[in-house]
Design a protein around this motif. Structure first.
Motif, short mmCIF file in Angstrom:
data_model
loop_
_atom_site.label_atom_id
_atom_site.label_comp_id
_atom_site.label_asym_id
_atom_site.label_seq_id
_atom_site.Cartn_x
_atom_site.Cartn_y
_atom_site.Cartn_z
N LYS A 109 0.87 -0.98 0.15
CA LYS A 109 -0.26 0.26 -0.02
C LYS A 109 0.77 1.20 -0.28
O LYS A 109 0.69 2.24 -0.75
CB LYS A 109 -1.14 0.00 1.32
N HIS A 110 2.28 1.35 1.13
CA HIS A 110 3.04 2.25 1.31
C HIS A 110 3.71 2.39 -0.52
O HIS A 110 3.89 3.80 -0.70
CB HIS A 110 3.39 2.26 2.39
N TYR A 111 3.69 1.82 -1.46
CA TYR A 111 4.40 1.86 -2.36
C TYR A 111 3.64 1.95 -3.18
O TYR A 111 3.89 2.27 -4.92
CB TYR A 111 5.85 0.38 -2.95
N GLY A 112 2.43 1.73 -3.29
CA GLY A 112 1.00 2.10 -4.40
C GLY A 112 1.41 0.32 -5.42
O GLY A 112 0.57 0.67 -6.72
N ILE A 113 1.97 -0.81 -5.00
CA ILE A 113 2.00 -1.88 -6.00
C ILE A 113 0.60 -2.63 -6.05
O ILE A 113 0.26 -3.09 -4.25
CB ILE A 113 2.76 -2.39 -5.63
N PRO A 114 0.05 -2.55 -6.90
CA PRO A 114 -1.17 -4.03 -6.20
C PRO A 114 -0.90 -5.26 -5.73
O PRO A 114 -0.61 -5.92 -6.26
CB PRO A 114 -1.54 -4.48 -8.24
N PHE A 115 -2.25 -5.63 -4.65
CA PHE A 115 -1.68 -6.11 -3.89
C PHE A 115 -3.55 -7.47 -4.13
O PHE A 115 -4.37 -6.90 -3.78
CB PHE A 115 -1.72 -6.15 -2.70
N TYR A 116 -2.89 -8.84 -4.53
CA TYR A 116 -4.09 -9.27 -4.73
C TYR A 116 -4.47 -10.41 -4.12
O TYR A 116 -3.08 -11.09 -3.71
CB TYR A 116 -4.21 -10.27 -6.48
N VAL A 117 -5.25 -11.46 -3.88
CA VAL A 117 -5.51 -12.20 -2.35
C VAL A 117 -6.27 -13.90 -4.17
O VAL A 117 -7.36 -12.74 -4.24
CB VAL A 117 -5.87 -12.15 -1.68
N CYS A 118 -5.29 -14.83 -4.28
CA CYS A 118 -6.19 -15.52 -5.23
C CYS A 118 -6.82 -16.76 -3.79
O CYS A 118 -6.14 -17.19 -2.69
CB CYS A 118 -4.56 -16.64 -5.57
N ALA A 119 -7.80 -16.98 -4.32
CA ALA A 119 -9.04 -17.27 -3.57
C ALA A 119 -10.22 -18.58 -3.83
O ALA A 119 -10.69 -17.72 -4.22
CB ALA A 119 -10.03 -16.19 -2.27
N PRO A 120 -9.93 -19.51 -3.54
CA PRO A 120 -11.40 -20.30 -4.38
C PRO A 120 -12.36 -19.78 -3.53
O PRO A 120 -12.20 -19.68 -2.36
CB PRO A 120 -10.54 -21.87 -3.76
N SER A 121 -13.19 -19.92 -4.12
CA SER A 121 -14.71 -19.91 -3.63
C SER A 121 -14.87 -20.49 -1.94
O SER A 121 -15.26 -20.08 -0.97
CB SER A 121 -15.71 -19.61 -4.50
N SER A 122 -14.25 -21.29 -2.21
CA SER A 122 -14.58 -23.01 -0.76
C SER A 122 -14.14 -21.96 0.10
O SER A 122 -14.29 -22.19 1.56
CB SER A 122 -14.08 -23.93 -1.28
N THR A 123 -12.93 -20.81 -0.16
CA THR A 123 -12.25 -20.37 1.49
C THR A 123 -12.51 -19.63 1.22
O THR A 123 -12.45 -18.63 2.81
CB THR A 123 -10.44 -20.11 0.67
N ILE A 124 -14.26 -18.86 1.18
CA ILE A 124 -14.28 -17.67 1.71
C ILE A 124 -15.52 -18.03 2.67
O ILE A 124 -16.72 -19.15 2.16
CB ILE A 124 -15.04 -16.81 0.78
#
Ligand code: MRU
Length: 371
Positions: A273-288
């Motif tokens: 966030k500090h450096y403005g780099i996109p941060f994506y979480v990869c999540a099978p819907s079973s993990t939600i």
């Protein structure tokens, strides 16, 4: 070197009586498979991280449910159901944070209860085998789909992109392909040059080194330009301008988008966030896990102090008797997340609404790892 993608993380033996696991505690130096069939050995293999990564322990849980049910000799349906429940609770107690373990066990239990009345016990056992196989094969499809959505993001950034990842959410953490590493496998399928078009930076991931031992092994064995860095070097690398995107896996996502992943992930998100780099979480819907409002409700696994003070060192490297902090996971707040890549598409804030629009709902639970 073996290409990691060719290694089976978890499978059933040909006679369907044993679970065969690639012992990940030995990687990358040794590729050894172990065969297990008792509840105690399965519990130990999950606890010791011989098999690890949320989807892979989900698949192991499903096969465990099947083989342990298959071993039951009773002809009494109520007794069979009660024993299945006991076994499920025991296996589930091996690791509490990754929802996929309880999710897979719950799904198997629900299938068992649903078939008990209309089927004989041999038929119920056959049905359980089919369900466990379905969970395994679905996981491969889900990982490929997450990889395809992640690859679209890489394409937007262009060839030559630097990608940072934490822990291992690769093929070894799933039935195949992985979640956070899947976009890179898909990029190779699209003809991207592994040496020029992709540069992958793996956080070492103290204390169990899943990044150094497993992610680096996976990416390097696929021919990709790969770097290992100590966890405390992530800020340096991000500041250098080499990182275009961050992909991480996750063990449980709450309805508001807060998520638990390997310890250290929240620090990576804060720096990104500090450096403005996109941060994506990869999540099978079973993990939600839509039954949890926020990450505060996620139970965090605490592990043995020796993992911090002794493991990997020739001699103990901290004073005897010193206090040790060893949580296996941390929770990253949803405000730090650019998007959550699922097999159904990329969810963006507000996450709860995005998940609901994807048809992700709370599931019935018999066992869980809630706080
Ligand atoms: O303790 P581990 O090695 O099981 O932790 C694994 C992770 O934190 C992964 O990022 C997560 O399980 C996702 S795997 C697709």
């Amino acid at each position: 070197m073996n290409n990691a993608l060719s290694l089976d993380t978890v499978r059933l033996s040909d006679d369907g009586k044993e679970i065969i696991l690639l012992d990940q505690t030995l990687l990358p130096n040794e590729c050894k498979y172990i065969s297990i069939k008792t509840a105690g050995d399965i519990w130990e293999a999950i606890y010791m991280l011989r098999v690890r990564g949320a989807p892979a322990i989900g698949c192991t849980g499903a096969y465990a449910y099947f083989i342990l049910a298959d071993q039951l000799e009773t002809e009494d349906k109520q007794e069979f159901a009660g024993k299945c429940r006991e076994q499920m609770e025991y296996i589930n107690s091996s690791r509490p944070t990754a929802v996929n373990l309880s999710w897979a066990l719950n799904r198997m239990h629900s299938v068992m209860l649903g078939s008990l009345e209309s089927m004989s016990l041999p038929q119920v056992k056959k049905r359980l085998r089919e369900e466990a196989d379905a969970i395994y094969h679905e996981d491969i499809e889900i990982s490929r789909s997450i990889g395809a959505y992640g690859f679209e993001l890489l394409e937007q950034l262009g060839k030559g992109v630097g990608i940072m990842t934490h822990c291992n959410a690769g093929s070894l953490a799933t039935a195949k392909y992985g979640t956070a590493l899947a976009p890179m496998y898909i990029a190779l399928e699209h003809g991207w040059d592994p040496k020029k078009d992709l540069h992958v930076y793996c956080d070492e991931t103290r204390p169990l080194l899943q990044g150094a031992r497993l992610s680096a092994f996976e990416m390097q064995s696929a021919g990709i330009d790969t770097y290992v860095q100590c966890d405390n070097m992530a800020s340096y690398t991000m500041k250098s301008g080499k990182i275009g995107i961050i992909f991480v896996g996750c063990d449980r996502v709450a309805a508001n988008g807060d998520f638990a992943n390997k310890i250290g992930t929240s620090g990576v998100a804060i720096i990104a966030k500090h450096y403005g780099i996109p941060f994506y979480v990869c999540a099978p819907s079973s993990t939600i896990d839509m039954t949890l409002e926020s990450g505060d409700e996620i139970r965090i696994e605490q592990r043995k102090p020796e993992e911090v003070t002794e493991m990997w060192y020739e001699k103990r490297m901290a004073p005897e008797g010193v206090g040790v902090v060893n949580p296996a996971f941390d929770v990253t707040e949803h405000e730090l997340v650019t998007g959550i890549i699922t097999e159904k598409g990329i969810a963006r804030a507000p996450f709860k609404e995005a998940f609901e629009a994807m048809g992700i709902r709370p599931v019935e639970k018999f066992v869980d790892g809630k706080v």
